[in-house]
Design an enzyme around this catalytic site. Sequence first.
Site, PDB file in Angstrom:
ATOM      1  N   GLU A 199       0.841  -1.192   0.000  1.00  0.00           N
ATOM      2  CA  GLU A 199       0.000   0.000   0.000  1.00  0.00           C
ATOM      3  C   GLU A 199       0.883   1.251   0.000  1.00  0.00           C
ATOM      4  O   GLU A 199       1.709   1.430   0.900  1.00  0.00           O
ATOM      5  CB  GLU A 199      -0.915  -0.003   1.226  1.00  0.00           C
ATOM      6  CG  GLU A 199      -1.980  -1.091   1.128  1.00  0.00           C
ATOM      7  CD  GLU A 199      -2.601  -1.473   2.458  1.00  0.00           C
ATOM      8  OE1 GLU A 199      -2.315  -0.811   3.465  1.00  0.00           O
ATOM      9  OE2 GLU A 199      -3.364  -2.452   2.490  1.00  0.00           O
ATOM     10  N   LEU A 224      -6.472  -1.469  -0.770  1.00  0.00           N
ATOM     11  CA  LEU A 224      -6.408  -1.753   0.651  1.00  0.00           C
ATOM     12  C   LEU A 224      -7.039  -3.111   0.941  1.00  0.00           C
ATOM     13  O   LEU A 224      -8.135  -3.176   1.499  1.00  0.00           O
ATOM     14  CB  LEU A 224      -7.198  -0.637   1.318  1.00  0.00           C
ATOM     15  CG  LEU A 224      -6.459   0.017   2.442  1.00  0.00           C
ATOM     16  CD1 LEU A 224      -6.934   1.408   2.613  1.00  0.00           C
ATOM     17  CD2 LEU A 224      -6.681  -0.851   3.616  1.00  0.00           C
ATOM     18  N   SER A 225      -6.367  -4.139   0.536  1.00  0.00           N
ATOM     19  CA  SER A 225      -6.926  -5.492   0.573  1.00  0.00           C
ATOM     20  C   SER A 225      -5.780  -6.444   0.863  1.00  0.00           C
ATOM     21  O   SER A 225      -5.246  -7.092  -0.029  1.00  0.00           O
ATOM     22  CB  SER A 225      -7.550  -5.850  -0.780  1.00  0.00           C
ATOM     23  OG  SER A 225      -8.450  -4.858  -1.219  1.00  0.00           O
ATOM     24  N   GLU A 226      -5.403  -6.532   2.126  1.00  0.00           N
ATOM     25  CA  GLU A 226      -4.188  -7.274   2.467  1.00  0.00           C
ATOM     26  C   GLU A 226      -4.278  -8.749   2.107  1.00  0.00           C
ATOM     27  O   GLU A 226      -3.306  -9.331   1.623  1.00  0.00           O
ATOM     28  CB  GLU A 226      -3.860  -7.106   3.951  1.00  0.00           C
ATOM     29  CG  GLU A 226      -3.283  -5.748   4.318  1.00  0.00           C
ATOM     30  CD  GLU A 226      -4.338  -4.664   4.501  1.00  0.00           C
ATOM     31  OE1 GLU A 226      -5.543  -4.988   4.388  1.00  0.00           O
ATOM     32  OE2 GLU A 226      -3.962  -3.516   4.761  1.00  0.00           O
ATOM     33  N   PHE A 247       2.139  -2.511   8.646  1.00  0.00           N
ATOM     34  CA  PHE A 247       2.422  -2.802  10.055  1.00  0.00           C
ATOM     35  C   PHE A 247       2.116  -4.276  10.308  1.00  0.00           C
ATOM     36  O   PHE A 247       1.090  -4.773   9.840  1.00  0.00           O
ATOM     37  CB  PHE A 247       1.559  -1.931  10.976  1.00  0.00           C
ATOM     38  CG  PHE A 247       1.896  -0.471  10.932  1.00  0.00           C
ATOM     39  CD1 PHE A 247       2.770   0.088  11.861  1.00  0.00           C
ATOM     40  CD2 PHE A 247       1.348   0.362   9.960  1.00  0.00           C
ATOM     41  CE1 PHE A 247       3.088   1.433  11.820  1.00  0.00           C
ATOM     42  CE2 PHE A 247       1.666   1.716   9.909  1.00  0.00           C
ATOM     43  CZ  PHE A 247       2.540   2.247  10.847  1.00  0.00           C
ATOM     44  N   ASP A 263       0.954  -5.531  12.719  1.00  0.00           N
ATOM     45  CA  ASP A 263      -0.352  -5.560  13.390  1.00  0.00           C
ATOM     46  C   ASP A 263      -1.501  -5.868  12.427  1.00  0.00           C
ATOM     47  O   ASP A 263      -2.575  -6.269  12.871  1.00  0.00           O
ATOM     48  CB  ASP A 263      -0.616  -4.204  14.035  1.00  0.00           C
ATOM     49  CG  ASP A 263       0.566  -3.682  14.830  1.00  0.00           C
ATOM     50  OD1 ASP A 263       0.460  -3.600  16.042  1.00  0.00           O
ATOM     51  OD2 ASP A 263       1.608  -3.364  14.224  1.00  0.00           O
ATOM     52  N   HIS A 288      -0.721  -0.573  16.272  1.00  0.00           N
ATOM     53  CA  HIS A 288       0.362  -0.247  15.329  1.00  0.00           C
ATOM     54  C   HIS A 288       1.737  -0.389  15.978  1.00  0.00           C
ATOM     55  O   HIS A 288       2.695   0.250  15.531  1.00  0.00           O
ATOM     56  CB  HIS A 288       0.222   1.191  14.799  1.00  0.00           C
ATOM     57  CG  HIS A 288      -0.878   1.394  13.814  1.00  0.00           C
ATOM     58  ND1 HIS A 288      -2.204   1.401  14.171  1.00  0.00           N
ATOM     59  CD2 HIS A 288      -0.869   1.604  12.467  1.00  0.00           C
ATOM     60  CE1 HIS A 288      -2.950   1.628  13.090  1.00  0.00           C
ATOM     61  NE2 HIS A 288      -2.160   1.747  12.047  1.00  0.00           N
TER      62      HIS A 288
END
Lengths: 345, 345, 327, 327
Positions: free
Chosen positions: A30, A68-70, A93, A95, A139
């Site tokens: 990203e 935004l689609s891990e 991150f 997290d 984070h």
Amino acid sequence: MARKISMKQAINEALDLEMTRDPSVIVMGEDIVGGTGSPGEDDAWGGVLGVTKGLHAKHGNRLMDTPLSESAYIGAAIGAATCGLRPVAELMFIDFMGVCFDQIFNQAAKFRYMFGGKAETPVVIRAMVGAGFRAAAQHSQMLTPIFTHIPGVKVVCPSNAYDAKGLLIQSIRDNDPVIFCEHKNLYGLECDVPAESYAIPFGEANVLRDGGDVTIVSYGLTVHRAMEAAEALAKDKVEAEVIDLRTLSPIDWDTVIDSVERTGRLVVVDEAHPRCSIASDVAAFVGQNAFGALKAGVQMVTAPHVPVPFSPVLEDLYIPNAAAIADAARRTLAPTGTSPRSIAA
Amino acid sequence: MARKISMKQAINEALDLEMTRDPSVIVMGEDIVGGTGSPGEDDAWGGVLGVTKGLHAKHGNRLMDTPLSESAYIGAAIGAATCGLRPVAELMFIDFMGVCFDQIFNQAAKFRYMFGGKAETPVVIRAMVGAGFRAAAQHSQMLTPIFTHIPGVKVVCPSNAYDAKGLLIQSIRDNDPVIFCEHKNLYGLECDVPAESYAIPFGEANVLRDGGDVTIVSYGLTVHRAMEAAEALAKDKVEAEVIDLRTLSPIDWDTVIDSVERTGRLVVVDEAHPRCSIASDVAAFVGQNAFGALKAGVQMVTAPHVPVPFSPVLEDLYIPNAAAIADAARRTLAPTGTSPRSIAA
Amino acid sequence: MTENPFPLDRDDLLKAYRIMRTIREFEERLHIDFAKGDIPGFVHLYAGEEASAAGIMMHLKDNDRIASTHRGHGHCIAKGVDVHEMMAEIYGRSTGACRGKGGSMHIADLSKGMMGANGILGAGAPLACGAALAAKVRGDGGVGISFVGDGASNQGMFLESLNLAAVWNLPAIFVVENNGYAESTARDWAVAVDSYIDRASGFGLPGVTVDGTDFFAVYEAAGEIIRRAREGGGPALLECNMVRFYGHFEGDAQTYRAKGEVEAIRASRDCIKIFAERVIEAGVISRAELEAIDKEVLDLIEDAVRAAKSAPLPAPAELLTDVYVAY
Amino acid sequence: MTENPFPLDRDDLLKAYRIMRTIREFEERLHIDFAKGDIPGFVHLYAGEEASAAGIMMHLKDNDRIASTHRGHGHCIAKGVDVHEMMAEIYGRSTGACRGKGGSMHIADLSKGMMGANGILGAGAPLACGAALAAKVRGDGGVGISFVGDGASNQGMFLESLNLAAVWNLPAIFVVENNGYAESTARDWAVAVDSYIDRASGFGLPGVTVDGTDFFAVYEAAGEIIRRAREGGGPALLECNMVRFYGHFEGDAQTYRAKGEVEAIRASRDCIKIFAERVIEAGVISRAELEAIDKEVLDLIEDAVRAAKSAPLPAPAELLTDVYVAY
Ligand SMILES: Cc1ncc(C[n+]2csc(CCOP(=O)(O)OP(=O)(O)O)c2C)c(N)n1
Ligand SMILES: Cc1ncc(C[n+]2csc(CCOP(=O)(O)OP(=O)(O)O)c2C)c(N)n1
Ligand SMILES: [Mg+2]
Ligand SMILES: [Mg+2]
């Protein structure tokens, strides 16, 4: 030729060198380019903290911004790796692993075994770890123990620019999935780093300081706290040997055991929470395999069993510090049997 | 009034009793009713292995089937919990945590801390754990160490029907998020279980067998293997104390330490992988806090650092067995310093 | 006095203005104080987007729940979270809404129905479904509202929630706050569909798109959707098209934006200016009334900053508390 | 001989029939042997759904990749995975496709472009995007195809992948194998939208729905979509409406199905019968030719079972190998 560069620059350089060397290396994440589709400058961000800055200008579309689609893009990196590419995917991150962990631990980690040795998945997942950035509970986590628990992935966590460069190059060349953990509070730290390409093999810890009285084992940011502690101890004429694990899976048991066989005393320092941690892992292994050498119980210094707090005053207490490490070392030197039970709330 | 019922029935009964007692208890999961929208019978499945069978007939819409969207419905259970309900959400297999872990570890686990103590999240997540079902690498994992590592969740793993009932009732009444791990290979195991409601407090281990020579600590399925090992050892005149942890977070350190202080020897048995495991956690804690009592290194008996294999012949080797546990106990009784390094590939 | 052409009475118009102005001044002040180095951590400002929070929250009561985003200050203020507690939280003080443990990204006040800002994109959507489910189970007529950015509208948790809400017919509402960017990445590149109405349709949900800089457009569309949800009519998606006055977070150089873009949107798409002009022009509210509010708001913010700065820091023991109710 | 009205020549028609028949007999045989207790673990049969696998895979080469589901036997066979190796795998033998380590839910053969059955619903979609990405980066004209059930079409990983594929314009194809049920739960209840074309549109993807029991309908729709993807035209979604002859897994009593439902679909919606009737009626293939294939297939399956049963079990040392390439 070595120059002083920061860990951030070292990581950038490793990516640059490997992308230049091997056309199958692609990099995604990203905003790792930044500004895709936006009206302003190209290469606008180079990642949220600028780690990949400038690489797009050089390598073009082999760096890819993602939606935004891990799960989708980390999974795509993994899938592409099984098809012969060597993707480096940035999970901004660590997290955020909770939204894409399946692709890491059930897919990438297990393919080779589930498929009877017939798959290779040379993917690298880079992610920021660690506290101290005032970034609060979601984070700032370490989470290295979770990945280390999982067979099939390798886990790397450098403590300085030199190691970061060599270990990242190794990670990209490695034929197994690698979780590459970058401590955000080390990005700015500089040290001598050769301009050339070099790979540091996995499973080789680094002895940063020799000492015969007590062994201190750590990785990542807290390596530096361990070194501070060793200096404080030296003033008391206690010579600590400081070992930087560098890779957590595989882990260099030999270096740890050899040291403990000489010192008879061990402190393990871990920025992760205490339960089922790297600290407990090392302590338990040494306790099982070098019990005869131990002159005192292995002391663990970890973050407490609490989420990472936001307020700087609390966060500074959260991260294991040099004083706590030195104290733990002193406990190993005290007569045995006196160590208090210690597991924070 | 106690009768012999299976762990599956005991879990069903606990849900039934709590749903009857407290209208804020709702239960959700994939096919936990079964046949929603389908043309055949109502309550057609009662869960993939029939654990919730019959509850829909009694409690109606307070049991809800869900679409195949674990993040959404586990997250909904968590959100509803912060709004005063007491949801019990079934994550069919713990292995599926990779698609919904964020809601568990970044949301449910952290709300109370992040919000300065101003939230309560009384949610229970039930999930099947463990190997032996010939269900291969993605349906057989233990994963208890991962949840135990995370501050803010509690982790429960009963070894029998009696404990399952009492611990599930406690889990539902508890005001914190609970991961309730049900070993699928224990579902059929029967024991005496009172028909009435009762709660077993968290953090209280169960001493299943007294013995003064060596302490064996475990949880879940391998508790039974530990008992078998203790019997084998008894034939050699070695008396093992067997401790069933029952809850992993919180964990009953007192019972473990007290036992080790008497026996001086400890074997920890864990069906999870070795690295950063419950086994290493217990071994490390005892090594730090009862070093003076230890007469030998703490021995860990775990599954190997490999995914769960499908082929029954391999899977049977995967799970720690009684012989390996008894051997480990014998190692603690041998002169120290002889234990070989042991971490399986 | 002229007749009121608006769907809110004078009191509510003043209230809406006060909410928007409070958000704006809160954010403008943070922008300044962050640059000074007074504020730790990541701070994402809501300035420019106020009409969305205000237009929606004007319809809600404390038993209606919202789940917010990383850009949560505006939602907090509009939902009634105390401004002093918010400021103290952002300064990491023990008087903060979360006693200093959460910070900007985690401000919450469950007593006000504010389920928390959230550092994880898309995570609020399942939580809002849960709030909606609780309302439905209790039959209390409450709704659960999830806010999500254009970027986060590609997150699996959000997408799953659309389907879940529809299948369970929940009183859940999904507000996509489309400010055109996810960090530096353009919405038009990252979201593969042109219209959020189509994305909603893909999950069987009615979708509505409004100009999110027009408070009245937001207010009316939200009112209709919320009313339907309360009556059992099920979930819906509302897209508010809006603008972000500052960078993604404080410290963002924003080189990905067009030259003059920020100046242009500040001049022509300032939702507060637009609101003020409309109500003044209609003769319903006087400029003086608004200016009086402006002044009160400035005083409030000034007071909140002063209080935050002099408030006690959390005591060291606080590090270990509030993990469990009991352990 | 009459003219061939079909879009495949005789050889390919016979090949397609052989694929479908092989899948069918493979599954029928597993059904019997599972009931006998010969086969360990979870087994999900593809019987009744053969036209989807065959109709799509007839267009693919080894450098095209597919990511399959828990119900993967049909995809494996159609993609060219060796039937003997498959059977041995299901029997947990060291001669299996995965040396006995994977079992029914994890059969893979990367050399054939088969990226694996998958025990995690929706997980194949990102992986297929990765395959499509690799093909695009290399420019080799390959495609990545993900199969997903109606139930799994609600999984976040699948939904995210639709958007990713569209944003990156990948040669990726998403095949929704809609057999009406996810385990016992009805598709019409669990998927909030009536048409998968709408769901695809919600992500900017073209969507096509076909009768998945009609081999030719699948073949033609897939051909068009795959051709477009190869040429850089981007991703698409293909819904195959189909029927499941057996339970969700072996051992499922299927009380959630309507009385007579299975008999009815076996009688009227058997894709193999339908195919056979069409090609015989058209006079392109004779019944005898098909019967010859039937016999060969039966022999093949019988032989595969016999070989599997007598194949060696994995040696104990195999427990610890194949975790890493090097460690
Ligand atoms: C799961 C997850 N992925 C990535 C991030 C990092 N991140 C924080 S904000 C942001 C952009 C969000 O864009 P959008 O949803 O449009 O909201 P906006 O910032 O525009 O309000 C990103 C990528 C995150 N916090 N969580
Ligand atoms: C992430 C995940 N959730 C749940 C399951 C359990 N599960 C296996 S198959 C299945 C139903 C799948 O239905 P569908 O996608 O329609 O495929 P079908 O079985 O009908 O072919 C479920 C719920 C799983 N394997 N993975
Ligand atoms: Mg945005
Ligand atoms: Mg289905």
